[in-house]
Design an enzyme around this catalytic site. Structure first.
Site, mmCIF file in Angstrom:
data_model
loop_
_atom_site.group_PDB
_atom_site.id
_atom_site.type_symbol
_atom_site.label_atom_id
_atom_site.label_comp_id
_atom_site.label_asym_id
_atom_site.label_seq_id
_atom_site.Cartn_x
_atom_site.Cartn_y
_atom_site.Cartn_z
ATOM 1 N N ASP A 55 3.772 -2.075 -3.403
ATOM 2 C CA ASP A 55 2.694 -2.992 -3.051
ATOM 3 C C ASP A 55 2.799 -3.420 -1.585
ATOM 4 O OD1 ASP A 55 0.383 -4.458 -3.570
ATOM 5 O OD2 ASP A 55 1.190 -5.374 -5.382
ATOM 6 N N ASP A 100 -7.317 -4.281 -7.204
ATOM 7 C CA ASP A 100 -6.731 -5.235 -8.148
ATOM 8 C C ASP A 100 -7.730 -5.656 -9.221
ATOM 9 O OD1 ASP A 100 -4.191 -5.284 -7.131
ATOM 10 O OD2 ASP A 100 -4.444 -7.118 -5.966
#
Length: 640
Positions: free
Chosen positions: A462, A528
């Site tokens: 990430d 996301d």
């Protein structure tokens, strides 16, 4: 072509239904005369006839006429637009002009691919500026898919430093390309297409956050007005780079229309020492009769790469929206049992497993399993996952650090910062400067040790904060370029140490899904937001660049985490199958009916993934905007 008396001359490169026709001169870098449909096997006389045929009327000077605009346009040739190379030696030698240019054609393929990879044809042209003590090379590759790659390299032949301000190669498109399309967006709402006329002037899309960003243009396309997926000739460019960057479309009053791209260099990042060189990132370019055709060339290029995933893409469960930071072993073991029962093949433990990480305010950088939550380490969970026949994956954010962490307290000099300090926090975090060798080594060793100890097959990597105030200590010089190269090197070294390791590029979702990171990663997290209504747009437009097997697409819960929409399981799963399929849902709490339906979708995807992950993605152009029709067709057209 090494005989100066042969210039000017015309050469044609042909691959994959594409012709690139170039004019070669003795003192000018190559000019593209045609980039698009294959023109067939033209004789030398026909190629030579293109020079007078494509020479515009002479007006009053080379500046007004612009007979030829090279792959790296220069003011010294009369070009009045943005120069392809802008640089200087302490304010001197800022205008490049070439006394000689040599050209060579190589059919052995790209040097970045090992022997045996599908061969590209390459034109390498090298210009020498004796007065400026520079050597400038442009490389143009045409790959078997019909995709073009272009980059430029500046070598310093002087005795003092030369600073590259920018290096922006260019590909021309014809006058019929009267409309532009690119994308914009924000976190959880990426890849929103936008169109505008290709009017005189420049349309510029810049990314200054150390990554392409959630508002990334992704692909910048120019085509016949009204071009769609199945109709209208269109050309597009993408910058295969993960740091600061620019894509631009430039239309001059002399009629030239250029598609350009390059790295945005911060002060001092472009300094080239004597004898050294700086290369621009690859500008990746495709054309097509409609966007589908353009996209197929990109997908086929990606699938031909030696590092492209060859094994079936495992259906995975990611734990984030199931447990968030609540890492309870009993709950996670139950999740693993449910996942295996449904046919899921990879179990990924998300954020929350390392020291001090009970929320997003602390712990980033402390890459040790939290003994207070996991007294026996991750072994009880990992062993069970492996017993169930699944691979184990783990979440990291290697480039980031919380100020509330042991790492930041021990090594504040490892944080990016300027004279003003580390800059504003985002998601309570800052950026770890991998330009410090000790910081790089720490992250590499911690990640490598965990991969080995827990037999990790997959890293979810990430990247949740832009690179703001990215100054390298102790002098505060900009460090974005070095950081980008360090990330590539870190991924490469981890894979070399652990053969078979796969990496997902997640960047708060879809903030870093360029072809630069995908030279090292095996898939991207599209967004996301896994709301299926949003994902229809996200997958469609991300898929213009990436084939389905590189896009993570998950089934979430009945009420979406990001939008709070309530969506039927059939719509959610039917949307998610068009990629690298996964589940992000608390399976311990779903109904028997949903469990049976989800198992059916997983079985369907496993049966269909060979076709889904190898065929051509297609989109119908329907008159009714409320309807969508899309699919995947095998390349031999025997299945769909």
């Amino acid at each position: 072509v090494n005989d100066a008396t042969a210039y000017p001359c015309v050469v044609q490169l042909r691959r994959g239904g594409t012709s690139v026709v170039l004019r070669l001169d003795a003192e000018v870098l190559p000019t593209v005369l045609h980039w698009g449909p294959d023109l067939g096997d033209l004789e030398a006389s026909a190629l030579a006839a293109l020079i007078p045929a494509l020479t515009p009327p002479y007006v009053d000077s080379p500046v007004s006429s612009q007979v030829a605009v090279s792959l790296l346009p220069q003011h010294s040739s009369g070009w009045l637009g943005r120069p392809g190379l802008l640089g200087h030696r302490a304010g001197r030698a800022w205008s490049a002009s070439f006394g000689t240019v040599t050209h060579a054609i190589d059919e052995a393929g790209s040097p970045e691919w090992p022997t045996g990879a599908p061969s590209a044809v390459r034109l390498v042209s090298v210009g020498v500026d004796d007065a400026g003590a520079l050597e400038v090379a442009v490389e143009l590759e045409l790959h078997p898919s019909g995709l073009v790659r272009l980059r430029a390299t500046v070598r310093n032949r002087g005795e003092d430093d030369y600073e590259v301000v920018h290096l922006l190669p260019a590909l021309p498109v014809p006058a019929e390309a009267g409309e532009l399309l690119d994308m914009t967006g924000r976190h959880t709402h990426e890849r929103a297409p936008q169109r505008r006329p290709f009017d005189p002037g420049s349309w510029v899309r810049e990314s200054w956050g150390g990554r392409p960003g959630h508002d990334s243009a992704t692909l910048l396309c120019a085509g016949e007005p009204g071009f769609r997926f199945r109709s209208g000739r269109v050309w597009g460019v993408h910058l295969a780079y993960s740091g600061n960057q620019v894509l631009m479309a430039e239309h001059t009053t002399t009629g030239w229309r250029l598609m350009r791209g390059g790295e945005l260099l911060l002060p001092s990042e472009g300094i080239v020492r004597p004898g050294e060189a700086y290369s621009s990132p690859w500008l990746v370019a495709s054309w097509g009769e409609g966007l589908d055709d353009l996209s197929h060339r990109v997908h086929r290029y990606l699938r031909a790469r030696p590092q492209h995933p060859r094994q079936p893409r495992p259906v995975l469960l990611n734990t984030w929206e199931a447990v968030y930071f609540n890492h309870d072993l009993g709950k996670l073991l139950a999740l693993a049992d449910q996942a295996a029962d449904l046919g899921i093949e990879r179990f990924v433990l998300d954020d929350g497993w390392f020291r001090h990480r009970r929320d997003d305010r602390a712990g980033l950088g402390d890459w040790f399993v939290d003994e207070t939550v996991w007294p026996d380490g991750l072994h009880p969970l990992v062993d069970r996952v492996h017993e169930l026949g699944m691979e184990f994956g783990l979440w990291f954010e290697p480039e980031m650090v919380n100020l509330d962490s042991d790492l930041a307290r021990a090594h504040p000099e490892w944080l990016f910062q300027t004279d003003h300090g580390p800059g504003p926090a985002s998601r309570h975090q800052h950026v770890l400067d991998l330009g410090h060798p000790a910081a790089y080594d720490f992250v590499l060793e911690r990640m490598s040790a965990l991969v080995e100890e827990y037999r990790i097959a997959y890293l979810k990597w990430d990247h949740n904060r832009p690179l703001l105030e990215a100054g390298h200590s102790p002098d505060g010089r900009p460090g974005v370029h070095v950081q980008t190269e360090a990330v590539y090197r870190l991924m490469t070294e981890l894979k070399a140490r652990h053969p078979g390791l796969e990496i997902e590029s997640c960047c708060g979702g879809g903030g870093r899904l360029d072809l630069g990171i995908l030279d090292h990663a095996d898939r991207v997290w599209v967004s996301d937001c896994i709301d299926a209504h949003e994902r229809q747009r996200l997958v469609r437009w991300t898929g213009l660049l990436l084939p389905p097997e590189l896009m993570g697409t998950h089934v979430g819960s009945n009420v979406d985490h990001s939008t709070r929409r309530l969506l039927h399981l059939g719509f959610r799963a039917g949307t998610a199958i068009w990629g690298h399929f996964g589940v992000e849902w608390d399976l311990t709490s779903i109904s028997a009916a949903d469990r049976a339906a989800l198992r059916g979708w997983i079985d369907f995807h496993i049966r269909m993934r060979e076709l889904l992950h190898s065929g051509d993605v297609v989109h119908a152009d329907l008159a009714n905007p409320a309807l969508l029709l899309e699919g995947v067709v095998s390349t031999d057209r025997t299945d769909a």
